[in-house]
Design a protein around this motif. Structure first.
Motif, PDB file in Angstrom:
ATOM      1  N   GLY A   1       0.787  -1.230   0.000  1.00 13.68           N
ATOM      2  CA  GLY A   1       0.000   0.000   0.000  1.00 13.68           C
ATOM      3  C   GLY A   1       0.815   1.274   0.000  1.00 13.68           C
ATOM      4  O   GLY A   1       0.244   2.366   0.123  1.00 13.68           O
ATOM      5  N   LEU A   2       2.132   1.177  -0.119  1.00 16.21           N
ATOM      6  CA  LEU A   2       2.964   2.373  -0.081  1.00 16.21           C
ATOM      7  C   LEU A   2       2.846   3.221  -1.342  1.00 16.21           C
ATOM      8  O   LEU A   2       3.091   4.420  -1.316  1.00 16.21           O
ATOM      9  N   GLY A   3       2.498   2.604  -2.458  1.00 15.06           N
ATOM     10  CA  GLY A   3       2.420   3.342  -3.706  1.00 15.06           C
ATOM     11  C   GLY A   3       3.754   3.383  -4.421  1.00 15.06           C
ATOM     12  O   GLY A   3       4.787   2.902  -3.929  1.00 15.06           O
ATOM     13  N   ASP A   4       3.751   3.990  -5.582  1.00 14.42           N
ATOM     14  CA  ASP A   4       4.938   4.006  -6.428  1.00 14.42           C
ATOM     15  C   ASP A   4       5.935   5.089  -6.044  1.00 14.42           C
ATOM     16  O   ASP A   4       7.084   5.065  -6.490  1.00 14.42           O
ATOM     17  N   ASP A   5       5.524   6.063  -5.244  1.00 16.22           N
ATOM     18  CA  ASP A   5       6.408   7.184  -4.934  1.00 16.22           C
ATOM     19  C   ASP A   5       7.358   6.903  -3.773  1.00 16.22           C
ATOM     20  O   ASP A   5       8.361   7.597  -3.612  1.00 16.22           O
ATOM     21  N   LEU A   6       7.047   5.902  -2.941  1.00 13.61           N
ATOM     22  CA  LEU A   6       7.866   5.606  -1.769  1.00 13.61           C
ATOM     23  C   LEU A   6       8.709   4.361  -1.993  1.00 13.61           C
ATOM     24  O   LEU A   6       8.322   3.465  -2.746  1.00 13.61           O
ATOM     25  N   ASP A   7       9.840   4.311  -1.330  1.00 15.09           N
ATOM     26  CA  ASP A   7      10.793   3.212  -1.482  1.00 15.09           C
ATOM     27  C   ASP A   7      10.607   2.221  -0.320  1.00 15.09           C
ATOM     28  O   ASP A   7      11.010   2.521   0.812  1.00 15.09           O
ATOM     29  N   PRO A   8      10.022   1.038  -0.555  1.00 20.08           N
ATOM     30  CA  PRO A   8       9.790   0.085   0.540  1.00 20.08           C
ATOM     31  C   PRO A   8      11.067  -0.545   1.080  1.00 20.08           C
ATOM     32  O   PRO A   8      11.067  -1.120   2.168  1.00 20.08           O
ATOM     33  N   SER A   9      12.162  -0.460   0.329  1.00 21.04           N
ATOM     34  CA  SER A   9      13.417  -1.077   0.777  1.00 21.04           C
ATOM     35  C   SER A   9      14.195  -0.192   1.741  1.00 21.04           C
ATOM     36  O   SER A   9      15.183  -0.631   2.323  1.00 21.04           O
ATOM     37  N   ARG A  10      13.784   1.051   1.914  1.00 20.90           N
ATOM     38  CA  ARG A  10      14.458   1.980   2.817  1.00 20.90           C
ATOM     39  C   ARG A  10      13.460   2.492   3.848  1.00 20.90           C
ATOM     40  O   ARG A  10      12.285   2.697   3.547  1.00 20.90           O
ATOM     41  N   SER A  11      13.930   2.666   5.068  1.00 17.62           N
ATOM     42  CA  SER A  11      13.069   3.179   6.129  1.00 17.62           C
ATOM     43  C   SER A  11      13.882   4.072   7.056  1.00 17.62           C
ATOM     44  O   SER A  11      15.073   3.830   7.266  1.00 17.62           O
ATOM     45  N   VAL A  12      13.219   5.066   7.609  1.00 16.99           N
ATOM     46  CA  VAL A  12      13.861   6.026   8.502  1.00 16.99           C
ATOM     47  C   VAL A  12      13.097   6.041   9.818  1.00 16.99           C
ATOM     48  O   VAL A  12      11.873   6.235   9.818  1.00 16.99           O
ATOM     49  N   PRO A  13      13.757   5.804  10.951  1.00 11.04           N
ATOM     50  CA  PRO A  13      13.033   5.819  12.233  1.00 11.04           C
ATOM     51  C   PRO A  13      12.531   7.218  12.554  1.00 11.04           C
ATOM     52  O   PRO A  13      13.204   8.214  12.293  1.00 11.04           O
ATOM     53  N   ILE A  14      11.332   7.278  13.155  1.00 11.25           N
ATOM     54  CA  ILE A  14      10.751   8.569  13.518  1.00 11.25           C
ATOM     55  C   ILE A  14      10.631   8.712  15.032  1.00 11.25           C
ATOM     56  O   ILE A  14      10.045   9.682  15.515  1.00 11.25           O
ATOM     57  N   VAL A  15      11.174   7.741  15.777  1.00 16.72           N
ATOM     58  CA  VAL A  15      11.221   7.837  17.236  1.00 16.72           C
ATOM     59  C   VAL A  15      12.658   7.607  17.681  1.00 16.72           C
ATOM     60  O   VAL A  15      13.501   7.159  16.899  1.00 16.72           O
ATOM     61  N   THR A  16      12.929   7.895  18.927  1.00 16.31           N
ATOM     62  CA  THR A  16      14.295   7.782  19.441  1.00 16.31           C
ATOM     63  C   THR A  16      14.724   6.320  19.573  1.00 16.31           C
ATOM     64  O   THR A  16      13.885   5.400  19.570  1.00 16.31           O
ATOM     65  N   THR A  17      16.016   6.123  19.710  1.00 14.69           N
ATOM     66  CA  THR A  17      16.553   4.772  19.886  1.00 14.69           C
ATOM     67  C   THR A  17      16.013   4.132  21.156  1.00 14.69           C
ATOM     68  O   THR A  17      15.716   2.931  21.173  1.00 14.69           O
ATOM     69  N   GLU A  18      15.878   4.910  22.220  1.00 15.81           N
ATOM     70  CA  GLU A  18      15.357   4.372  23.487  1.00 15.81           C
ATOM     71  C   GLU A  18      13.941   3.851  23.330  1.00 15.81           C
ATOM     72  O   GLU A  18      13.597   2.783  23.858  1.00 15.81           O
ATOM     73  N   LEU A  19      13.114   4.575  22.602  1.00 16.75           N
ATOM     74  CA  LEU A  19      11.739   4.130  22.400  1.00 16.75           C
ATOM     75  C   LEU A  19      11.684   2.884  21.520  1.00 16.75           C
ATOM     76  O   LEU A  19      10.835   2.009  21.728  1.00 16.75           O
ATOM     77  N   ARG A  20      12.581   2.790  20.559  1.00 17.86           N
ATOM     78  CA  ARG A  20      12.618   1.590  19.730  1.00 17.86           C
ATOM     79  C   ARG A  20      13.020   0.373  20.562  1.00 17.86           C
ATOM     80  O   ARG A  20      12.448  -0.706  20.407  1.00 17.86           O
ATOM     81  N   TRP A  21      13.993   0.534  21.462  1.00 21.54           N
ATOM     82  CA  TRP A  21      14.382  -0.582  22.321  1.00 21.54           C
ATOM     83  C   TRP A  21      13.251  -0.961  23.271  1.00 21.54           C
ATOM     84  O   TRP A  21      13.055  -2.142  23.579  1.00 21.54           O
ATOM     85  N   LEU A  22      12.508   0.029  23.741  1.00 24.71           N
ATOM     86  CA  LEU A  22      11.351  -0.264  24.581  1.00 24.71           C
ATOM     87  C   LEU A  22      10.307  -1.051  23.794  1.00 24.71           C
ATOM     88  O   LEU A  22       9.668  -1.972  24.331  1.00 24.71           O
ATOM     89  N   SER A  23      10.173  -0.737  22.518  1.00 23.30           N
ATOM     90  CA  SER A  23       9.236  -1.472  21.665  1.00 23.30           C
ATOM     91  C   SER A  23       9.697  -2.910  21.453  1.00 23.30           C
ATOM     92  O   SER A  23       8.882  -3.835  21.429  1.00 23.30           O
ATOM     93  N   TYR A  24      11.010  -3.095  21.298  1.00 21.83           N
ATOM     94  CA  TYR A  24      11.541  -4.454  21.166  1.00 21.83           C
ATOM     95  C   TYR A  24      11.265  -5.269  22.440  1.00 21.83           C
ATOM     96  O   TYR A  24      10.938  -6.465  22.370  1.00 21.83           O
ATOM     97  N   LEU A  25      11.422  -4.621  23.585  1.00 22.93           N
ATOM     98  CA  LEU A  25      11.141  -5.299  24.850  1.00 22.93           C
ATOM     99  C   LEU A  25       9.669  -5.684  24.932  1.00 22.93           C
ATOM    100  O   LEU A  25       9.331  -6.777  25.402  1.00 22.93           O
ATOM    101  N   LEU A  26       8.803  -4.804  24.460  1.00 22.43           N
ATOM    102  CA  LEU A  26       7.370  -5.088  24.447  1.00 22.43           C
ATOM    103  C   LEU A  26       7.071  -6.285  23.539  1.00 22.43           C
ATOM    104  O   LEU A  26       6.286  -7.175  23.897  1.00 22.43           O
ATOM    105  N   LEU A  27       7.717  -6.319  22.394  1.00 17.63           N
ATOM    106  CA  LEU A  27       7.524  -7.439  21.464  1.00 17.63           C
ATOM    107  C   LEU A  27       8.047  -8.737  22.074  1.00 17.63           C
ATOM    108  O   LEU A  27       7.409  -9.791  21.946  1.00 17.63           O
TER     109      LEU A  27
END
Length: 210
Positions: free
Chosen positions: A38-64
């Motif tokens: 659903g990303l469409g043709d204008d966005l690159d699905p092979s690249r991603s940029v985090p929009i939250v801090t590293t600490e929040l991402r690690w907290l999300s990993y812990l939640l998972l």
């Protein structure tokens, strides 16, 4: 293949638990595929940029990770419970996982309470970090599904592992994993595709066809 072995070995609880647990990564892959499609043709699905801090991402990993542990213990609870399905061809009851049902149910309950507490802490941390509304809304949905799952789990235990509640509990877990995957996907954004124009190319060479 494991589904076939489940039939051959007459609903062996270890195989049934493994069969169920393997559906979780299949479900996760399906959600990721739906998201990328659903990303469409204008966005690159092979690249991603985090929009939250590293600490929040690690907290999300812990939640998972906590959700994964709760799911694994829950499959053992089901395998040790009183619902093995029909008896085998000889009329003998199908053996269950050799562990005290009450003990494993208590462990499952404790791990679920830890998960809910971690979810509440995550909500607070994400709220204080002023993350985008879409991220916070998806995390709130994950937390609400955790609460519903916890309530269903206690109903299931106090109703002596009612098979009807078990079905709702499994359906709720499926919804929780879908919500968790959408939450994780919201932690990154995909940049626009970059079109590289070589020297000497004309506008007709790089412009999209009309």
């Amino acid at each position: 293949v494991i589904g076939g072995l489940v039939v051959i070995f007459r609903l062996n609880p270890y195989l049934v638990a493994g069969h169920f647990l393997l559906t979780i990564p299949v479900l996760a892959c399906a959600v990721i595929l739906w998201h990328r499609a659903g990303l469409g043709d204008d966005l690159d699905p092979s690249r991603s940029v985090p929009i939250v801090t590293t600490e929040l991402r690690w907290l999300s990993y812990l939640l998972l990770g906590a959700l994964t542990i709760v799911t694994c213990i829950g499959s053992i609870v089901a395998g040790a419970g009183p619902h093995p399905g029909a008896a085998d061809a000889s009329g003998k009851p199908i053996p269950r996982i050799d562990i005290a049902f009450r003990d494993i149910a208590v462990l499952h309950s404790d791990s679920a309470l830890f998960l809910i507490g971690l979810g509440l802490a995550s909500l607070f941390a994400f709220h204080r970090s002023n993350v985008p509304d879409a991220v916070h809304q998806r995390l709130r949905l994950v937390f609400e599904l955790m609460i519903i799952q916890g309530a269903l789990g206690y109903f299931q235990y106090f109703l002596h592992d009612s098979p009807v509640i078990v079905e709702f509990h499994i359906a709720g877990l499926t919804c929780l994993w879908v919500a968790m995957m959408f939450f994780f996907l919201s932690l990154h954004e995909h940049p626009a595709k970059v079109v590289v124009v070589a020297m000497g190319d004309t506008l007709a060479d790089v412009a999209p066809a009309t």
